[in-house]
Design a protein around this motif. Structure first.
Motif, mmCIF file in Angstrom:
data_model
loop_
_atom_site.group_PDB
_atom_site.id
_atom_site.type_symbol
_atom_site.label_atom_id
_atom_site.label_comp_id
_atom_site.label_asym_id
_atom_site.label_seq_id
_atom_site.Cartn_x
_atom_site.Cartn_y
_atom_site.Cartn_z
ATOM 1 N N LEU A 206 0.739 -1.052 -0.098
ATOM 2 C CA LEU A 206 -0.029 0.066 -0.039
ATOM 3 C C LEU A 206 0.869 1.518 -0.019
ATOM 4 O O LEU A 206 0.333 2.294 0.007
ATOM 5 N N HIS A 207 2.272 1.193 0.087
ATOM 6 C CA HIS A 207 2.966 2.244 0.198
ATOM 7 C C HIS A 207 4.295 2.074 -0.197
ATOM 8 O O HIS A 207 5.276 1.561 0.654
ATOM 9 N N ALA A 208 4.782 2.744 -1.293
ATOM 10 C CA ALA A 208 6.199 2.542 -1.793
ATOM 11 C C ALA A 208 6.290 3.970 -2.640
ATOM 12 O O ALA A 208 5.733 4.584 -3.178
ATOM 13 N N HIS A 209 7.726 4.090 -2.740
ATOM 14 C CA HIS A 209 8.170 5.226 -3.537
ATOM 15 C C HIS A 209 8.904 4.962 -4.586
ATOM 16 O O HIS A 209 10.150 4.295 -4.348
ATOM 17 N N PHE A 210 8.458 5.157 -5.776
ATOM 18 C CA PHE A 210 9.148 4.595 -6.816
ATOM 19 C C PHE A 210 10.062 5.717 -7.581
ATOM 20 O O PHE A 210 10.844 5.411 -8.407
ATOM 21 N N GLU B 258 -1.148 12.812 0.563
ATOM 22 C CA GLU B 258 0.039 13.845 0.362
ATOM 23 C C GLU B 258 1.446 13.098 1.024
ATOM 24 O O GLU B 258 2.317 14.082 1.207
ATOM 25 N N ASP B 259 1.199 11.970 1.242
ATOM 26 C CA ASP B 259 2.444 11.113 1.869
ATOM 27 C C ASP B 259 2.953 11.868 2.840
ATOM 28 O O ASP B 259 2.575 12.340 4.004
ATOM 29 N N GLY B 260 4.528 12.254 2.737
ATOM 30 C CA GLY B 260 5.373 12.804 3.898
ATOM 31 C C GLY B 260 5.066 14.155 4.205
ATOM 32 O O GLY B 260 5.292 14.626 5.017
ATOM 33 N N CYS C 274 -2.948 8.931 5.246
ATOM 34 C CA CYS C 274 -2.353 9.879 5.963
ATOM 35 C C CYS C 274 -0.836 9.643 6.589
ATOM 36 O O CYS C 274 -0.945 8.290 7.443
ATOM 37 N N HIS C 275 -0.025 10.287 6.604
ATOM 38 C CA HIS C 275 1.207 10.278 6.901
ATOM 39 C C HIS C 275 1.297 10.385 8.462
ATOM 40 O O HIS C 275 2.278 9.990 9.365
ATOM 41 N N CYS C 276 0.587 11.272 9.051
ATOM 42 C CA CYS C 276 0.362 11.745 10.395
ATOM 43 C C CYS C 276 1.664 12.420 10.854
ATOM 44 O O CYS C 276 2.253 11.804 11.817
ATOM 45 N N THR D 90 5.608 -1.399 2.797
ATOM 46 C CA THR D 90 6.922 -1.314 3.340
ATOM 47 C C THR D 90 7.405 0.303 3.214
ATOM 48 O O THR D 90 8.483 0.525 3.984
ATOM 49 N N ASP D 91 6.845 0.991 2.872
ATOM 50 C CA ASP D 91 7.256 2.676 2.723
ATOM 51 C C ASP D 91 8.652 2.658 2.142
ATOM 52 O O ASP D 91 9.571 3.213 2.417
ATOM 53 N N HIS D 92 8.679 1.397 1.150
ATOM 54 C CA HIS D 92 10.048 1.408 0.440
ATOM 55 C C HIS D 92 10.621 2.860 0.021
ATOM 56 O O HIS D 92 9.719 3.720 -0.886
HETATM 57 ZN ZN LIG Z 1 6.115 7.122 2.522
#
Ligand SMILES: [Zn+2]
Length: 451
Positions: A68-72, A166-168, A193-195, A323-325
């Motif tokens: 659900l959460h990766a940065h490409f 809005e991620d980070g 939400c990154h919180c 993962t928040d890769h």
């Molecule tokens: Zn992230």
């Protein structure tokens, strides 16, 4: 892919969220056609183009993972990662579906930009990619992105759009975040939400020179409370990214409990935890360098926080593992860029740390990493080893011991907190829509250890 090609996976331990049994699987045309319990006669296969893969020993066949959460980092940061390198990393880690965040250059704030990335991913044919759209233009927190222009139902107009975020950079304005949540509700998708919009108390602690582990905890707790409140008002679906504090866990548990008790929920709350927050603590961050290689948002926390996260995974407070890769160059890490590369170690880390002493079954881990995140995205065609589901599967050796060597990652990001760690459990093959897109069977890893 020729539609007449098929794949027979014989005599495997078959594990998904509903079962753990011995059997065989027949995939044809990209879809699981049949699942045969051990001992049942297998059909005579007449297709000219088919391959048989033999199971046995400690090999398990499971649904491919859903992240659900990766940065490409694509477009814009090829020194960190590209769509190609990230996709190769994803399949090497067993992933078949990935949601990638919008903090690219340019920011993904219009459907046209996200659609272009999706098209390139489809042409590669390695993973099913779901780019998120940013909530505001340029992720500047000032004006909503193109979300209000989107027409529903999305499964007809933009089926690749399953999440907004809005991620980070949390949106600081309550008004804008509230409107974004309302738009998401209209479209029927969650806002992740990154919180980290921390509130005055966190700002005071920062100004007073308190350490990061102190104020970032206040930040996360405050921001979690805030987005839950806004989601309640907007009656939308908020998904809390990488929960890391025991207080945030308690709050989410309390809200979900109250929803269950009342029998009807005016809004939807889901949450994810990352493999690194579930398996590592601040000790690892300090050993790696808390301001460099060990730096991540939110930070690795105490053992008490980690235990609270595991309890939350066990009792269903946490819905999914993501993962928040976040690949970075060596230079960026030395300058304090937060984040870890994670696609290639997520499964092994969780298998090693969570599936032991029978606290978490492999079947439950499968649910957290495949079926449950698929449900959050509204993808009902994957995450199970069952007829009519997508032929997105992975073969893992549940007992294999291997040493993590980031030098061998497909990802360009070598910033792994697991470097040098010996993990138990390894992805050996990934099948995407019935095609083998990754395998290390025939290419034994010279570093693989047995034991
Ligand atoms: Zn992230």
């Amino acid at each position: 892919m020729s539609l007449s090609s098929g794949l027979l996976l014989r005599d495997f331990r078959l594990v998904d969220e509903t079962m753990d049994m011995l059997g065989s699987v027949w995939i044809e045309g990209g879809i699981i056609r049949d699942v045969f319990p051990q001992g049942a006669p297998l059909p005579e296969i007449r297709l000219p183009m088919h391959r048989t893969i033999q199971g046995g020993g400690s090999l398990a066949l499971m649904p491919a993972l859903v992240d659900l959460h990766a940065h490409f980092r694509d477009p814009g940061y090829p020194e960190k990662e590209t769509l190609e390198s990230a996709s190769l990393a994803a399949v090497a880690g067993g992933y078949g579906t990935v949601v990638c965040m919008a903090n690219t250059k340019p920011v993904m704030d219009s459907p046209a930009k996200a659609r272009a990335l999706k098209k390139r991913a489809d042409a590669l044919g390695l993973v099913d990619l779901y780019p998120v759209l940013a909530l505001t233009q340029g992720m500047e927190g000032k004006a909503l992105s193109d979300i209000p222009l989107l027409k529903g139902p999305l499964h007809e107009t933009e089926p690749w759009l399953r999440m907004l975020s809005e991620d980070g950079k949390d949106v600081v304005s309550d008004e804008i975040l509230y409107r974004a949540l309302q738009e998401a509700r209209r479209l029927g998708i969650p806002v992740s939400c990154h919180c980290d919009a921390g509130g005055p108390e966190a700002e005071e602690a920062k100004a007073a020179g308190k350490p990061r582990e102190f104020w970032s905890r206040i930040e996360e707790n405050h921001a979690t409370q805030r987005v839950i409140e806004l989601a309640r008002q907007a009656q939308g679906h908020v998904h809390i990214a990488h929960v890391s504090t025991r207080e945030a866990v308690d709050l989410i548990r309390k809200v979900k409990g109250a929803q269950q008790e009342s029998g009807h929920a005016v809004f939807t709350l889901t949450a994810e935890a990352s493999p690194h927050h579930l398996c590592l603590t601040e000790e690892t961050a300090h050993a790696l360098g808390a301001a460099t290689w060990g730096r991540v948002n939110p930070p690795l926390r105490t053992e008490a926080d980690r235990r609270a996260l595991i309890e939350a995974v066990l009792d269903g407070t946490i819905d999914a593992i993501a993962t928040d890769h976040a690949p970075h160059t060596e230079r960026d890490k030395l300058q304090g860029a937060p984040g870890f590369t994670g696609l290639e170690t997520g499964f092994a880390l969780c298998r090693m740390e969570l599936v032991r002493q029978d606290r978490l079954s492999l079947s439950r881990l499968s649910s957290l990493m495949s079926a449950s995140p698929a449900r959050i995205l509204g993808l009902t065609d994957r995450g199970r080893v069952a007829p009519t589901f997508r032929g997105d599967l992975m073969v893992v050796d549940t007992e294999a011991l291997w040493r993590v060597n980031p030098g061998r990652f497909r990802s360009r990001g070598k910033n792994s907190p697991c470097s040098g760690l010996t993990c138990r459990g390894r992805v050996l093959m990934t099948i995407y829509q019935g095609r083998v897109v990754f395998e290390s069977f025939l290419n034994p890893d010279p570093e693989k250890e047995t034991g």
